[in-house]
Every structure is written in structure tokens, then in C-alpha cells.
Design an enzyme around this catalytic site. Structure first.
Site, PDB file in Angstrom:
ATOM      1  N   PRO A 155       0.793  -1.240   0.000  1.00  0.00           N
ATOM      2  CA  PRO A 155       0.000   0.000   0.000  1.00  0.00           C
ATOM      3  C   PRO A 155       0.812   1.270   0.000  1.00  0.00           C
ATOM      4  CG  PRO A 155      -0.116  -1.120   2.120  1.00  0.00           C
ATOM      5  CD  PRO A 155       0.559  -2.059   1.178  1.00  0.00           C
ATOM      6  N   ASN A 156       0.252   2.257  -0.727  1.00  0.00           N
ATOM      7  CA  ASN A 156       0.770   3.620  -0.852  1.00  0.00           C
ATOM      8  C   ASN A 156       1.983   3.748  -1.760  1.00  0.00           C
ATOM      9  OD1 ASN A 156      -1.141   4.913   1.065  1.00  0.00           O
ATOM     10  ND2 ASN A 156      -0.104   3.573   2.539  1.00  0.00           N
ATOM     11  N   ARG A 198       5.241  10.747  -2.653  1.00  0.00           N
ATOM     12  CA  ARG A 198       4.975  10.442  -1.232  1.00  0.00           C
ATOM     13  C   ARG A 198       6.225  10.659  -0.377  1.00  0.00           C
ATOM     14  NH1 ARG A 198       4.733   4.391   1.227  1.00  0.00           N
ATOM     15  NH2 ARG A 198       4.221   4.942   3.365  1.00  0.00           N
ATOM     16  N   TYR A 228      11.278   8.516   0.885  1.00  0.00           N
ATOM     17  CA  TYR A 228      11.207   7.496  -0.161  1.00  0.00           C
ATOM     18  C   TYR A 228      11.830   7.918  -1.490  1.00  0.00           C
ATOM     19  CZ  TYR A 228       7.994   5.565   3.249  1.00  0.00           C
ATOM     20  OH  TYR A 228       7.441   5.080   4.408  1.00  0.00           O
ATOM     21  N   ASN A 232       7.999  -5.625  -1.291  1.00  0.00           N
ATOM     22  CA  ASN A 232       7.951  -4.484  -0.396  1.00  0.00           C
ATOM     23  C   ASN A 232       6.534  -4.443   0.144  1.00  0.00           C
ATOM     24  OD1 ASN A 232       7.757  -2.105   0.983  1.00  0.00           O
ATOM     25  ND2 ASN A 232       8.965  -0.934  -0.504  1.00  0.00           N
ATOM     26  N   ALA A 274       3.213  -1.136   4.703  1.00  0.00           N
ATOM     27  CA  ALA A 274       2.675  -1.220   6.067  1.00  0.00           C
ATOM     28  C   ALA A 274       2.231  -2.626   6.452  1.00  0.00           C
ATOM     29  CB  ALA A 274       1.508  -0.255   6.215  1.00  0.00           C
ATOM     30  N   GLU A 284      12.702  -9.566   1.337  1.00  0.00           N
ATOM     31  CA  GLU A 284      11.853  -8.515   1.911  1.00  0.00           C
ATOM     32  C   GLU A 284      12.575  -7.187   1.672  1.00  0.00           C
ATOM     33  OE1 GLU A 284      11.261  -8.934   6.131  1.00  0.00           O
ATOM     34  OE2 GLU A 284      10.607  -6.850   6.341  1.00  0.00           O
ATOM     35  N   HIS A 321      12.688  -2.888   1.686  1.00  0.00           N
ATOM     36  CA  HIS A 321      12.164  -1.592   2.129  1.00  0.00           C
ATOM     37  C   HIS A 321      13.040  -0.491   1.542  1.00  0.00           C
ATOM     38  CE1 HIS A 321       9.565  -3.671   4.938  1.00  0.00           C
ATOM     39  NE2 HIS A 321      10.608  -4.365   5.338  1.00  0.00           N
ATOM     40  N   ARG A 358      13.712   4.250  11.943  1.00  0.00           N
ATOM     41  CA  ARG A 358      12.493   5.055  11.983  1.00  0.00           C
ATOM     42  C   ARG A 358      11.703   4.771  13.258  1.00  0.00           C
ATOM     43  NH1 ARG A 358       9.485   4.455   6.467  1.00  0.00           N
ATOM     44  NH2 ARG A 358       8.297   6.174   7.373  1.00  0.00           N
TER      45      ARG A 358
HETATM   46  C1  DHK Z   1       7.264   1.521   2.773  1.00  0.00           C
HETATM   47  C2  DHK Z   1       6.151   1.854   3.460  1.00  0.00           C
HETATM   48  O1  DHK Z   1       5.036   2.208   2.858  1.00  0.00           O
HETATM   49  C3  DHK Z   1       6.146   1.910   4.931  1.00  0.00           C
HETATM   50  O2  DHK Z   1       4.913   1.478   5.494  1.00  0.00           O
HETATM   51  C4  DHK Z   1       7.272   1.111   5.517  1.00  0.00           C
HETATM   52  C5  DHK Z   1       8.456   0.970   3.410  1.00  0.00           C
HETATM   53  C6  DHK Z   1       8.579   1.396   4.819  1.00  0.00           C
HETATM   54  C7  DHK Z   1       9.715   1.297   2.615  1.00  0.00           C
HETATM   55  O3  DHK Z   1      10.656   1.879   3.169  1.00  0.00           O
HETATM   56  O4  DHK Z   1       9.714   0.921   1.433  1.00  0.00           O
HETATM   57  O5  DHK Z   1       7.390   1.393   6.825  1.00  0.00           O
END
Ligand code: DHK
Length: 149
Positions: free
Chosen positions: A13-14, A21, A26, A75, A78, A99, A101, A108
Site C-alpha cells: 500500500p501507498n 509520497r 522514499y 515491499n 505497512a 523482503e 524496504h 524510523r
Molecule cells: C514503505 C512503506 O510504505 C512503509 O509502510 C514502511 C516501506 C517502509 C519502505 O521503506 O519501502 O514502513
């Protein structure tokens, strides 16, 4: 033409808003640019690249990878920290799982410090930014080559 099974690059998500974002966390690379980096790094190996804001859809994609895929780079965003259902799905996958990120989640807020996915992932990458995705692709190719030896 290749008979290689695909690498599934799955994003939670997101991440569809990557590039806009929280760029201070990011970065400014978009998800479409990440996809292009992955496909370039994969060479002649197919890549199934997907992003969803739905836990159900992400689990359905893991189920597809169980039947069709050579490896998973995920990835979970959340869902990393919340989803036992995603963990249970990933446990069924027999190939290598990275995995991934973008940010260093361990630097964080504490809500990002415990990952369910890490209980079954082959490896965890965090903090390299979007440039880490092609690194993960190349690492998967090495892991798959080792499996063949
Ligand atoms: C991406 C997200 O959307 C967060 O919820 C994670 C992760 C971190 C990233 O660093 O890709 O905490």
C-alpha cells in the site's frame, strides 16, 4: 525466448504514490521508473511487477507466485508490520524471498521495527532507496544460480 520462471516484484500500500509520497524518506523515483530498473536488471528473465493497496490482492499475487514464480521480491509496506495472513501466504513459497524496504525501517519510528515477513524471508534489504530494487534482482539471480549448483 526464455523458459525462465519470473521474478515477482510485489509492492504494497501507498507505493503507487512513490515519487510524490514523503520524498525526503522514499525519494523521487516513481514506481514506473522502479519497474523499468527491475526489468533492465532482470535481463532475459521475466518480471511480474505489481503494486496494490489491498491485502487480499497482495496475498492473491503471492499465491500466483507460489504456482508460477522463481522468486519474490516484496515491499509489503505497512502490511510488513501487521499481516499474519501475508506471512502465512509467503511461508508457502518454496523459492527465495527478499523482503525489501526503500527506507531503513530500523532507523524510523518503533512501529516499523517488527516485521512478520522477516520470519520467512530469505533476506531483508532496507535503506538503499529505490536503487536497491535492481540490486535485489541481481541478488535473486545469484541465489537462483546457487540453487542450481
Ligand atoms: C514503505 C512503506 O510504505 C512503509 O509502510 C514502511 C516501506 C517502509 C519502505 O521503506 O519501502 O514502513
Amino acid at each position: 525466448m526464455t523458459d525462465k520462471k519470473p521474478i515477482y516484484v510485489l509492492n504494497g500500500p501507498n507505493l503507487n504514490r512513490l515519487g510524490k509520497r514523503e520524498p525526503e524518506i522514499y525519494g523521487t523515483t516513481t514506481l514506473a521508473e522502479v519497474e523499468a530498473l527491475c526489468r533492465e536488471a532482470a535481463g532475459d528473465r521475466p518480471v511480474v511487477f505489481s503494486q496494490t493497496n489491498s491485502e487480499e490482492k497482495l496475498i492473491d499475487l503471492v499465491h500466483e507466485a507460489i504456482d508460477e514464480g522463481a522468486a519474490i521480491i516484496i515491499n509489503p509496506a505497512a502490511f510488513t508490520f501487521t499481516s499474519l495472513a501475508l506471512l502465512d501466504a509467503l511461508k508457502m513459497f518454496k523459492g527465495p524471498i527478499i523482503e525489501f524496504h526503500i527506507s531503513n525501517v530500523h532507523r524510523r519510528e518503533s512501529i516499523y521495527h517488527h516485521s512478520y515477513v522477516s520470519m520467512t524471508a530469505t533476506a531483508v534489504m532496507a535503506g538503499l532507496g529505490a536503487r536497491g530494487y535492481p540490486v535485489a534482482i541481481r541478488a535473486i539471480e545469484d541465489l537462483l544460480a546457487e540453487q542450481k549448483r
